[in-house]
Design a protein around this motif. Sequence first.
Motif, mmCIF file in Angstrom:
data_model
loop_
_atom_site.group_PDB
_atom_site.id
_atom_site.type_symbol
_atom_site.label_atom_id
_atom_site.label_comp_id
_atom_site.label_asym_id
_atom_site.label_seq_id
_atom_site.Cartn_x
_atom_site.Cartn_y
_atom_site.Cartn_z
ATOM 1 N N THR A 11 0.800 -1.229 0.000
ATOM 2 C CA THR A 11 0.000 0.000 0.000
ATOM 3 C C THR A 11 0.831 1.276 0.000
ATOM 4 O O THR A 11 0.280 2.374 0.002
ATOM 5 C CB THR A 11 -0.945 0.018 1.212
ATOM 6 N N ASP A 12 2.144 1.137 -0.014
ATOM 7 C CA ASP A 12 2.971 2.366 -0.055
ATOM 8 C C ASP A 12 3.898 2.436 -1.270
ATOM 9 O O ASP A 12 4.887 3.192 -1.221
ATOM 10 C CB ASP A 12 3.825 2.489 1.212
ATOM 11 N N GLY A 13 3.726 1.777 -2.319
ATOM 12 C CA GLY A 13 2.541 0.987 -2.668
ATOM 13 C C GLY A 13 3.012 -0.153 -3.558
ATOM 14 O O GLY A 13 4.167 -0.574 -3.566
ATOM 15 N N LEU A 14 2.092 -0.600 -4.432
ATOM 16 C CA LEU A 14 2.445 -1.577 -5.462
ATOM 17 C C LEU A 14 2.997 -0.777 -6.652
ATOM 18 O O LEU A 14 2.298 -0.458 -7.605
ATOM 19 C CB LEU A 14 1.215 -2.381 -5.866
ATOM 20 N N ASN A 15 4.279 -0.445 -6.581
ATOM 21 C CA ASN A 15 4.881 0.498 -7.537
ATOM 22 C C ASN A 15 5.420 -0.239 -8.762
ATOM 23 O O ASN A 15 6.342 -1.044 -8.664
ATOM 24 C CB ASN A 15 6.012 1.270 -6.860
ATOM 25 N N TYR A 16 4.832 0.072 -9.903
ATOM 26 C CA TYR A 16 5.229 -0.516 -11.189
ATOM 27 C C TYR A 16 5.938 0.578 -11.994
ATOM 28 O O TYR A 16 5.308 1.485 -12.508
ATOM 29 C CB TYR A 16 3.977 -1.023 -11.901
ATOM 30 N N GLU A 17 7.252 0.478 -12.061
ATOM 31 C CA GLU A 17 8.055 1.467 -12.786
ATOM 32 C C GLU A 17 8.385 0.892 -14.150
ATOM 33 O O GLU A 17 9.121 -0.093 -14.255
ATOM 34 C CB GLU A 17 9.302 1.801 -11.980
ATOM 35 N N ASN A 18 7.852 1.513 -15.205
ATOM 36 C CA ASN A 18 7.816 0.848 -16.502
ATOM 37 C C ASN A 18 8.255 1.741 -17.645
ATOM 38 O O ASN A 18 8.208 2.972 -17.561
ATOM 39 C CB ASN A 18 6.404 0.324 -16.758
ATOM 40 N N LEU A 19 8.648 1.094 -18.716
ATOM 41 C CA LEU A 19 9.006 1.759 -19.972
ATOM 42 C C LEU A 19 8.121 1.186 -21.060
ATOM 43 O O LEU A 19 8.061 -0.042 -21.240
ATOM 44 C CB LEU A 19 10.477 1.518 -20.307
ATOM 45 N N GLY A 20 7.402 2.063 -21.768
ATOM 46 C CA GLY A 20 6.451 1.606 -22.762
ATOM 47 C C GLY A 20 6.676 2.227 -24.127
ATOM 48 O O GLY A 20 7.369 3.240 -24.280
ATOM 49 N N LEU A 21 6.076 1.605 -25.126
ATOM 50 C CA LEU A 21 6.085 2.106 -26.496
ATOM 51 C C LEU A 21 4.630 2.281 -26.906
ATOM 52 O O LEU A 21 3.830 1.338 -26.796
ATOM 53 C CB LEU A 21 6.794 1.110 -27.413
ATOM 54 N N GLU A 22 4.269 3.510 -27.359
ATOM 55 C CA GLU A 22 2.882 3.814 -27.664
ATOM 56 C C GLU A 22 2.743 4.423 -29.056
ATOM 57 O O GLU A 22 3.518 5.286 -29.451
ATOM 58 C CB GLU A 22 2.313 4.788 -26.617
ATOM 59 N N LYS A 23 1.733 3.976 -29.776
ATOM 60 C CA LYS A 23 1.409 4.487 -31.106
ATOM 61 C C LYS A 23 0.202 5.413 -30.996
ATOM 62 O O LYS A 23 -0.776 5.093 -30.328
ATOM 63 C CB LYS A 23 1.079 3.318 -32.045
ATOM 64 N N TYR A 24 0.260 6.580 -31.667
ATOM 65 C CA TYR A 24 -0.793 7.595 -31.564
ATOM 66 C C TYR A 24 -1.445 7.837 -32.924
ATOM 67 O O TYR A 24 -0.777 7.831 -33.948
ATOM 68 C CB TYR A 24 -0.217 8.903 -31.029
ATOM 69 N N LYS A 25 -2.756 8.075 -32.900
ATOM 70 C CA LYS A 25 -3.518 8.360 -34.119
ATOM 71 C C LYS A 25 -4.500 9.489 -33.837
ATOM 72 O O LYS A 25 -5.303 9.412 -32.904
ATOM 73 C CB LYS A 25 -4.269 7.112 -34.591
ATOM 74 N N ASN A 26 -4.455 10.551 -34.655
ATOM 75 C CA ASN A 26 -5.350 11.693 -34.489
ATOM 76 C C ASN A 26 -6.723 11.348 -35.053
ATOM 77 O O ASN A 26 -6.855 10.971 -36.223
ATOM 78 C CB ASN A 26 -4.755 12.914 -35.204
ATOM 79 N N LEU A 27 -7.760 11.470 -34.203
ATOM 80 C CA LEU A 27 -9.125 11.151 -34.625
ATOM 81 C C LEU A 27 -9.917 12.387 -35.006
ATOM 82 O O LEU A 27 -10.698 12.359 -35.955
ATOM 83 C CB LEU A 27 -9.863 10.415 -33.487
ATOM 84 N N ILE A 28 -9.746 13.471 -34.262
ATOM 85 C CA ILE A 28 -10.468 14.723 -34.519
ATOM 86 C C ILE A 28 -9.477 15.877 -34.433
ATOM 87 O O ILE A 28 -8.673 15.943 -33.502
ATOM 88 C CB ILE A 28 -11.607 14.933 -33.491
ATOM 89 N N HIS A 29 -9.540 16.776 -35.421
ATOM 90 C CA HIS A 29 -8.672 17.954 -35.412
ATOM 91 C C HIS A 29 -9.506 19.189 -35.695
ATOM 92 O O HIS A 29 -10.010 19.388 -36.792
ATOM 93 C CB HIS A 29 -7.558 17.817 -36.458
ATOM 94 N N LYS A 30 -9.702 20.012 -34.665
ATOM 95 C CA LYS A 30 -10.401 21.280 -34.789
ATOM 96 C C LYS A 30 -9.441 22.408 -34.428
ATOM 97 O O LYS A 30 -8.267 22.177 -34.148
ATOM 98 C CB LYS A 30 -11.630 21.310 -33.882
ATOM 99 N N LYS A 31 -9.951 23.633 -34.424
ATOM 100 C CA LYS A 31 -9.083 24.788 -34.191
ATOM 101 C C LYS A 31 -8.378 24.704 -32.847
ATOM 102 O O LYS A 31 -7.171 24.909 -32.758
ATOM 103 C CB LYS A 31 -9.898 26.078 -34.281
ATOM 104 N N ASN A 32 -9.106 24.421 -31.792
ATOM 105 C CA ASN A 32 -8.510 24.401 -30.456
ATOM 106 C C ASN A 32 -8.660 23.070 -29.742
ATOM 107 O O ASN A 32 -8.349 22.955 -28.559
ATOM 108 C CB ASN A 32 -9.122 25.500 -29.579
ATOM 109 N N ILE A 33 -9.139 22.045 -30.446
ATOM 110 C CA ILE A 33 -9.365 20.742 -29.822
ATOM 111 C C ILE A 33 -8.891 19.631 -30.754
ATOM 112 O O ILE A 33 -9.165 19.653 -31.951
ATOM 113 C CB ILE A 33 -10.858 20.540 -29.481
ATOM 114 N N ASP A 34 -8.157 18.666 -30.178
ATOM 115 C CA ASP A 34 -7.771 17.452 -30.893
ATOM 116 C C ASP A 34 -8.122 16.256 -30.017
ATOM 117 O O ASP A 34 -7.959 16.297 -28.792
ATOM 118 C CB ASP A 34 -6.271 17.442 -31.183
ATOM 119 N N LEU A 35 -8.599 15.207 -30.659
ATOM 120 C CA LEU A 35 -8.831 13.945 -29.965
ATOM 121 C C LEU A 35 -7.876 12.915 -30.546
ATOM 122 O O LEU A 35 -7.898 12.648 -31.746
ATOM 123 C CB LEU A 35 -10.279 13.488 -30.113
#
Length: 298
Positions: free
Chosen positions: A175-199
Motif C-alpha cells: 500500500t505504499d505501494g504496489l509500484n510498477y516502474e515501466n518503460l512503454g512504447l505507444e502508437k498515436y492516431k489523431n481522430l479529430i482535429h479542430k481549431k482548439n481541440i484534438d482527440l
Amino acid sequence: MKKLVVAGLMMSSFAFGQLKKDTLKEVDVKLDVNPFTATGRSEKKEKPLPLSKKGQMFVFFGWNRGAFSRSDIHFTGNGYDFQLNNVQARDKPTKFGIVYFDPSWFTVTQYNFRVGYFIKDNLALVLGIDHMKYVMKQNQTVDISGTISDPKYAGMVHNGQVDLADTQFLTFEHTDGLNYENLGLEKYKNLIHKKNIDLVWSYGAGIGVMFPKSNIKLFGNERSDRFHVAGMGTDIRSSLNLVFWKNWMLRVEGKAGYINMWDIKTTLNNKPDKARQDFVFGQVLGGIGYTFNTKKYN
C-alpha cells in the motif's frame, strides 16, 4: 536636321523600349517560380498536430483505480514453508479531497506519472510510474498447504484451511505501494482535429520492475515496511487524449497486465524470510498533462 533628330529619338525610343522589355522579361523570369519545382524558395514549416511528430514531448499526472486476480502466495522462512491459495485482494483508493491536489500528500493517493518522447512520427517512448495499492481481503478463509513449526499458528489451520479474519495469522498489503516502474512504447492516431481541440487515440505495451513498499505482518513478527525490488511486470494499454489549446491534455487510459514478484520481504530485518506471488491486474486512470515541442516550427 530635324529629320536626323526625329530619327535619333525614334531609334533611342526603340532601344529603350527593347531594354525595358528585356528587363521586364528578366523580372518575370525571376518571379515566375513554380512552387512545385523551385529549389530556391524556403518551405514554411507548419506547427504539427499534437502528439504526432518526432521531437514532441508530454508530461502527465493522474490517479487510478485497480483490480487484481486471485493469487497464490508462497511464504518461506525459519520454521515455515507454506502456500495460501486463491487469495483475494482489492485496491485502496483515498477518499476524495484536498489530498489529491496537495503536492506534499500526493503519494497517499493511487497515482500515475508519465513522461513521453516521440522518437518517430506518432510513436512515443513513455517512462511511467504506476503507484497502485494492493490489500489482501482480511475477511476470508483460504486453502493452505505446507509446514508451520510454531504450534500456535499451526493450530489455526483446520482441515487444510486458515481463517485470516482476526489478523493474528497474517496481514498482507502493498500500500505504499504496489509500484510498477515501466518503460512503454505507444502508437498515436489523431481522430479529430479542430481549431482548439484534438482527440488522439493511443495503444501500446510496457515492461518494468516492481518496487513495492510492502506492509506485511506474519506470525506476530514486527511489520515489514520497506521499499524493495521484488520482481517484474508487463502490460498492454490504450488511451484517449483530449488536447485543447494545442498544449493541455486530458487523458483517460485503460490497461491490463501481469505481475510476478518472487522476492517480497516479509520481515523488517535482513532475515531470509520472503514471499512470492503472481497475478493479473487491471487499471483505469485519468488525469491532466501538457504537450510541447523540442523542435521550432514557424
